[in-house]
Motif scaffolding. Structure first.
Motif, PDB file in Angstrom:
ATOM      1  N   ILE A  77       0.842  -1.192   0.000  1.00  0.00           N
ATOM      2  CA  ILE A  77       0.000   0.000   0.000  1.00  0.00           C
ATOM      3  C   ILE A  77       0.879   1.245   0.000  1.00  0.00           C
ATOM      4  O   ILE A  77       1.858   1.317   0.724  1.00  0.00           O
ATOM      5  CB  ILE A  77      -0.931  -0.018   1.221  1.00  0.00           C
ATOM      6  CG1 ILE A  77      -1.833  -1.245   1.141  1.00  0.00           C
ATOM      7  CG2 ILE A  77      -1.762   1.251   1.296  1.00  0.00           C
ATOM      8  CD1 ILE A  77      -2.672  -1.463   2.364  1.00  0.00           C
ATOM      9  N   GLU A  78       0.515   2.197  -0.831  1.00  0.00           N
ATOM     10  CA  GLU A  78       1.195   3.486  -0.984  1.00  0.00           C
ATOM     11  C   GLU A  78       2.638   3.355  -1.468  1.00  0.00           C
ATOM     12  O   GLU A  78       3.455   4.216  -1.229  1.00  0.00           O
ATOM     13  CB  GLU A  78       1.121   4.303   0.309  1.00  0.00           C
ATOM     14  CG  GLU A  78      -0.293   4.711   0.631  1.00  0.00           C
ATOM     15  CD  GLU A  78      -0.411   5.599   1.837  1.00  0.00           C
ATOM     16  OE1 GLU A  78       0.424   5.488   2.754  1.00  0.00           O
ATOM     17  OE2 GLU A  78      -1.347   6.412   1.858  1.00  0.00           O
ATOM     18  N   PHE A  87      -5.002   5.547  -0.064  1.00  0.00           N
ATOM     19  CA  PHE A  87      -4.875   4.465   0.914  1.00  0.00           C
ATOM     20  C   PHE A  87      -6.169   3.657   1.003  1.00  0.00           C
ATOM     21  O   PHE A  87      -6.165   2.439   0.910  1.00  0.00           O
ATOM     22  CB  PHE A  87      -4.495   5.037   2.281  1.00  0.00           C
ATOM     23  CG  PHE A  87      -4.334   3.997   3.350  1.00  0.00           C
ATOM     24  CD1 PHE A  87      -3.139   3.322   3.501  1.00  0.00           C
ATOM     25  CD2 PHE A  87      -5.377   3.691   4.211  1.00  0.00           C
ATOM     26  CE1 PHE A  87      -2.982   2.357   4.488  1.00  0.00           C
ATOM     27  CE2 PHE A  87      -5.235   2.739   5.199  1.00  0.00           C
ATOM     28  CZ  PHE A  87      -4.035   2.067   5.335  1.00  0.00           C
ATOM     29  N   GLY A  88      -7.284   4.344   1.213  1.00  0.00           N
ATOM     30  CA  GLY A  88      -8.575   3.659   1.354  1.00  0.00           C
ATOM     31  C   GLY A  88      -8.968   2.877   0.107  1.00  0.00           C
ATOM     32  O   GLY A  88      -9.479   1.755   0.201  1.00  0.00           O
ATOM     33  N   ARG A  92      -9.458  -1.150  -0.059  1.00  0.00           N
ATOM     34  CA  ARG A  92     -10.713  -1.713  -0.587  1.00  0.00           C
ATOM     35  C   ARG A  92     -10.439  -2.703  -1.714  1.00  0.00           C
ATOM     36  O   ARG A  92     -11.021  -3.787  -1.761  1.00  0.00           O
ATOM     37  CB  ARG A  92     -11.625  -0.591  -1.090  1.00  0.00           C
ATOM     38  CG  ARG A  92     -12.892  -0.480  -0.285  1.00  0.00           C
ATOM     39  CD  ARG A  92     -13.817   0.565  -0.847  1.00  0.00           C
ATOM     40  NE  ARG A  92     -13.679   1.725  -0.278  1.00  0.00           N
ATOM     41  CZ  ARG A  92     -13.000   2.909  -0.383  1.00  0.00           C
ATOM     42  NH1 ARG A  92     -12.564   3.205  -0.988  1.00  0.00           N
ATOM     43  NH2 ARG A  92     -12.793   3.926   0.162  1.00  0.00           N
ATOM     44  N   TRP A  93      -9.531  -2.326  -2.614  1.00  0.00           N
ATOM     45  CA  TRP A  93      -9.200  -3.202  -3.741  1.00  0.00           C
ATOM     46  C   TRP A  93      -8.565  -4.498  -3.237  1.00  0.00           C
ATOM     47  O   TRP A  93      -8.909  -5.580  -3.706  1.00  0.00           O
ATOM     48  CB  TRP A  93      -8.250  -2.471  -4.703  1.00  0.00           C
ATOM     49  CG  TRP A  93      -7.879  -3.296  -5.882  1.00  0.00           C
ATOM     50  CD1 TRP A  93      -8.602  -3.493  -7.018  1.00  0.00           C
ATOM     51  CD2 TRP A  93      -6.683  -4.070  -6.057  1.00  0.00           C
ATOM     52  NE1 TRP A  93      -7.939  -4.320  -7.881  1.00  0.00           N
ATOM     53  CE2 TRP A  93      -6.741  -4.688  -7.310  1.00  0.00           C
ATOM     54  CE3 TRP A  93      -5.562  -4.282  -5.260  1.00  0.00           C
ATOM     55  CZ2 TRP A  93      -5.745  -5.514  -7.785  1.00  0.00           C
ATOM     56  CZ3 TRP A  93      -4.556  -5.092  -5.739  1.00  0.00           C
ATOM     57  CH2 TRP A  93      -4.656  -5.698  -6.990  1.00  0.00           C
ATOM     58  N   LEU A  94      -7.646  -4.390  -2.269  1.00  0.00           N
ATOM     59  CA  LEU A  94      -6.996  -5.591  -1.738  1.00  0.00           C
ATOM     60  C   LEU A  94      -8.005  -6.507  -1.045  1.00  0.00           C
ATOM     61  O   LEU A  94      -7.932  -7.729  -1.175  1.00  0.00           O
ATOM     62  CB  LEU A  94      -5.880  -5.207  -0.761  1.00  0.00           C
ATOM     63  CG  LEU A  94      -4.650  -4.551  -1.382  1.00  0.00           C
ATOM     64  CD1 LEU A  94      -3.721  -4.024  -0.300  1.00  0.00           C
ATOM     65  CD2 LEU A  94      -3.923  -5.496  -2.308  1.00  0.00           C
ATOM     66  N   ILE A 115      -5.273   2.651  10.873  1.00  0.00           N
ATOM     67  CA  ILE A 115      -4.535   3.714  10.182  1.00  0.00           C
ATOM     68  C   ILE A 115      -5.508   4.674   9.511  1.00  0.00           C
ATOM     69  O   ILE A 115      -5.368   5.894   9.611  1.00  0.00           O
ATOM     70  CB  ILE A 115      -3.543   3.116   9.168  1.00  0.00           C
ATOM     71  CG1 ILE A 115      -2.412   2.405   9.903  1.00  0.00           C
ATOM     72  CG2 ILE A 115      -2.999   4.191   8.239  1.00  0.00           C
ATOM     73  CD1 ILE A 115      -1.505   1.596   8.993  1.00  0.00           C
ATOM     74  N   LEU A 116      -6.506   4.131   8.833  1.00  0.00           N
ATOM     75  CA  LEU A 116      -7.493   4.970   8.150  1.00  0.00           C
ATOM     76  C   LEU A 116      -8.260   5.837   9.150  1.00  0.00           C
ATOM     77  O   LEU A 116      -8.476   7.033   8.913  1.00  0.00           O
ATOM     78  CB  LEU A 116      -8.457   4.096   7.353  1.00  0.00           C
ATOM     79  CG  LEU A 116      -9.441   4.798   6.451  1.00  0.00           C
ATOM     80  CD1 LEU A 116      -8.707   5.629   5.408  1.00  0.00           C
ATOM     81  CD2 LEU A 116     -10.330   3.786   5.753  1.00  0.00           C
TER      82      LEU A 116
END
Length: 178
Positions: A77-78, A87-88, A92-94, A115-116
């Protein structure tokens, strides 16, 4: 290779194999470092970035923290990539990934949600502080004794901030009214 037929043990073996560097075992144990892990998002270009000493690439802690989810050491991520993802959106995709390994992992979704949630709270606080009335409101709030107007103003600020943070009572309340 079809990833939906790979067992969890094979994924972990690939992930741990990717931690080997130049014939030596890489670090996969939790160690204290001189710098804290940044979970506040992608760093700005002028900020210092933790780098992988062997390759000179920016360190992606999701790839290191979850080797069974990122067995090739790629796709964290990122991570710097041609098409930047929020990030979100990336989480969501993962979580919708076809082999369901991200959904089934014991801690991945909780780490990402934490984290979110922290980012939303800090982002909401930053927006509140950038308002043109913030200094005036701060002065008024610092004089609170039992003034009804000051208490109402404080409550309004707290509820508006908390309403933007996913999982709080105020955010659920705003969904109920919609």
């Amino acid at each position: 290779m079809e990833m939906s037929t790979v067992t969890a043990n094979e994924m972990m073996a690939w992930g741990l194999a990717n931690l080997w560097e130049n014939g030596k075992e890489g670090g996969y144990a939790v160690r204290h470092g001189t710098q804290p892990v940044n979970d506040f998002g992608c760093q700005r270009k002028h900020a210092s970035v933790n780098t992988d000493t062997a390759a000179g690439n920016p360190t992606n802690f999701f790839e290191k923290a979850f080797p069974c989810l990122f067995p090739y050491g790629e796709g964290g991520i990122e991570r710097q990539q041609p098409v930047p993802l929020d990030f979100g959106e990336h989480v969501r995709w993962l979580l919708q990934y076809s082999d369901r390994r991200f959904r089934r992992h014991e801690t991945f979704s909780f780490v990402c949600f934490g984290i979110l949630q922290r980012r939303q709270a800090l982002g909401s606080a930053r927006i509140q502080m950038q308002r043109h009335t913030f200094q005036r409101d701060a002065r008024l709030l610092s004089t609170i004794t039992v003034s009804d107007a000051a208490v109402r103003l404080l409550r309004q600020h707290l509820y508006s901030t908390a309403g933007r943070v996913m999982g709080t009572d105020q955010s659920r309340q705003s969904v109920d009214y919609d």
